[in-house]
Write a protein that holds these residues in place. Sequence first.
Motif, PDB file in Angstrom:
ATOM      1  N   ASN A 116     -94.904 -31.708 -18.896  1.00  0.00           N
ATOM      2  CA  ASN A 116     -95.032 -33.171 -18.847  1.00  0.00           C
ATOM      3  C   ASN A 116     -94.213 -33.770 -17.698  1.00  0.00           C
ATOM      4  O   ASN A 116     -94.603 -34.778 -17.108  1.00  0.00           O
ATOM      5  CB  ASN A 116     -94.564 -33.797 -20.168  1.00  0.00           C
ATOM      6  CG  ASN A 116     -95.537 -33.547 -21.307  1.00  0.00           C
ATOM      7  OD1 ASN A 116     -96.628 -33.024 -21.092  1.00  0.00           O
ATOM      8  ND2 ASN A 116     -95.146 -33.885 -22.520  1.00  0.00           N
ATOM      9  N   ALA A 135     -95.789 -35.821 -14.633  1.00  0.00           N
ATOM     10  CA  ALA A 135     -95.346 -37.190 -14.349  1.00  0.00           C
ATOM     11  C   ALA A 135     -95.040 -37.365 -12.865  1.00  0.00           C
ATOM     12  O   ALA A 135     -95.356 -38.412 -12.271  1.00  0.00           O
ATOM     13  CB  ALA A 135     -94.111 -37.521 -15.189  1.00  0.00           C
ATOM     14  N   GLN A 189     -98.330 -37.443 -10.864  1.00  0.00           N
ATOM     15  CA  GLN A 189     -99.091 -38.667 -11.090  1.00  0.00           C
ATOM     16  C   GLN A 189     -98.412 -39.910 -10.522  1.00  0.00           C
ATOM     17  O   GLN A 189     -99.061 -40.939 -10.314  1.00  0.00           O
ATOM     18  CB  GLN A 189     -99.324 -38.857 -12.595  1.00  0.00           C
ATOM     19  CG  GLN A 189    -100.267 -37.818 -13.198  1.00  0.00           C
ATOM     20  CD  GLN A 189    -100.384 -37.934 -14.709  1.00  0.00           C
ATOM     21  OE1 GLN A 189     -99.600 -38.633 -15.359  1.00  0.00           O
ATOM     22  NE2 GLN A 189    -101.351 -37.219 -15.283  1.00  0.00           N
ATOM     23  N   ASN A 229     -90.355 -45.513 -16.841  1.00  0.00           N
ATOM     24  CA  ASN A 229     -90.977 -45.216 -18.129  1.00  0.00           C
ATOM     25  C   ASN A 229     -90.531 -46.307 -19.108  1.00  0.00           C
ATOM     26  O   ASN A 229     -89.890 -47.287 -18.702  1.00  0.00           O
ATOM     27  CB  ASN A 229     -90.609 -43.809 -18.623  1.00  0.00           C
ATOM     28  CG  ASN A 229     -89.106 -43.617 -18.817  1.00  0.00           C
ATOM     29  OD1 ASN A 229     -88.352 -44.577 -18.961  1.00  0.00           O
ATOM     30  ND2 ASN A 229     -88.655 -42.358 -18.820  1.00  0.00           N
ATOM     31  N   MET A 238     -91.297 -37.976 -22.489  1.00  0.00           N
ATOM     32  CA  MET A 238     -91.183 -38.660 -21.205  1.00  0.00           C
ATOM     33  C   MET A 238     -90.629 -40.076 -21.302  1.00  0.00           C
ATOM     34  O   MET A 238     -90.241 -40.660 -20.286  1.00  0.00           O
ATOM     35  CB  MET A 238     -92.541 -38.676 -20.491  1.00  0.00           C
ATOM     36  CG  MET A 238     -93.097 -37.277 -20.210  1.00  0.00           C
ATOM     37  SD  MET A 238     -91.850 -36.140 -19.566  1.00  0.00           S
ATOM     38  CE  MET A 238     -91.389 -36.941 -18.057  1.00  0.00           C
TER      39      MET A 238
END
Length: 333
Positions: free
Chosen positions: A212, A216, A219, A241, A280
């Motif tokens: 993850n 992240a 992305q 986040n 996350m």
Amino acid sequence: MKTRITELFGIEHPIIQGGMHMVGLAELAGAVSEAGGLGLVTALTQKTPELLAKEIARTRDLTDKPFGVNLTFLPTFASPPYPEYIAAIAEGGVRIVETAGRSPEQYMPALKAAGIRVIHKCTSVRHALKAQQIGCDAVSVDGFECGGHPGEDDIPNMILLPRAAEELRVPFVASGGMADGRGLVAALALGADGINMGTRFVATKEAPVHENVKRAIVQASELDTRLVMRPLRNTERVLRNAAVDKIVEIEQAKGNDLRIDDIMEQVAGVYGRIMQDGEMDAGAWSCGMVAGLINDVPSVKELVDRIMTEAETLINGRLAGFVCTRSRELESH
């Protein structure tokens, strides 16, 4: 490629893996060194000097090439047992240490007595000059773009690196914004002797973090980091986040009255939940603006080879072409 950094540390490529909490483990450090760069084991991720000794031994099982240890000197009242960590580093046969955080001056005699070469992370020219003055063998110059703690001056590498080149005698590497051959060539052109990469190495197959985390980073764009803890003069660049949004909201509400206790839930003890468990939104975690340049998760060797190939192509192709074109223009006149 030979630079003062490759000569100083006995490495093939002028690429250093930054020391990162809960990321700089044997798997990543060993892979970076085996690929020709300089891998770093993060000392304080290991809760005791004895555990660090075991991590150093694990790294030595993965590579017979040079690797180092990151040792961060924390601004805390209850300091870790630094002399014991240094002893574990020396007894493990490691001869390269990246220091960070507070000045390593107090511990330089012990490091030097063990024959250890020291590269200190700095976010300003004045700090770099101090590191040089106390006997550091090299400096990592961290620009405003970097993940983690960029200091309080907000000077980007396009300015910071040539200023460092004007002032320093010791070799230095560029940290912040480095992800590919373009960054390496630019850093060399601005006076650096190599590059230090943190965020880019997190998004590799060998990085011992949850998928993850890697997803992240891939992305994210260059617009997705935030600066937090600025009112506390402990600025950190992190990936946005839900927890970071909460920190920003609290900071805006508290203003200059902000205290660390106000955001403790979002910044303390969260790295395990993020890096290992993949939660996350559990808290704030360091990430550079360079995430905008990261689009894949290669192996470390693929990444290092790609950087060096791209750098060579740029130097011998595109940049050399500019010089040749100009020379032909002058000859024609």
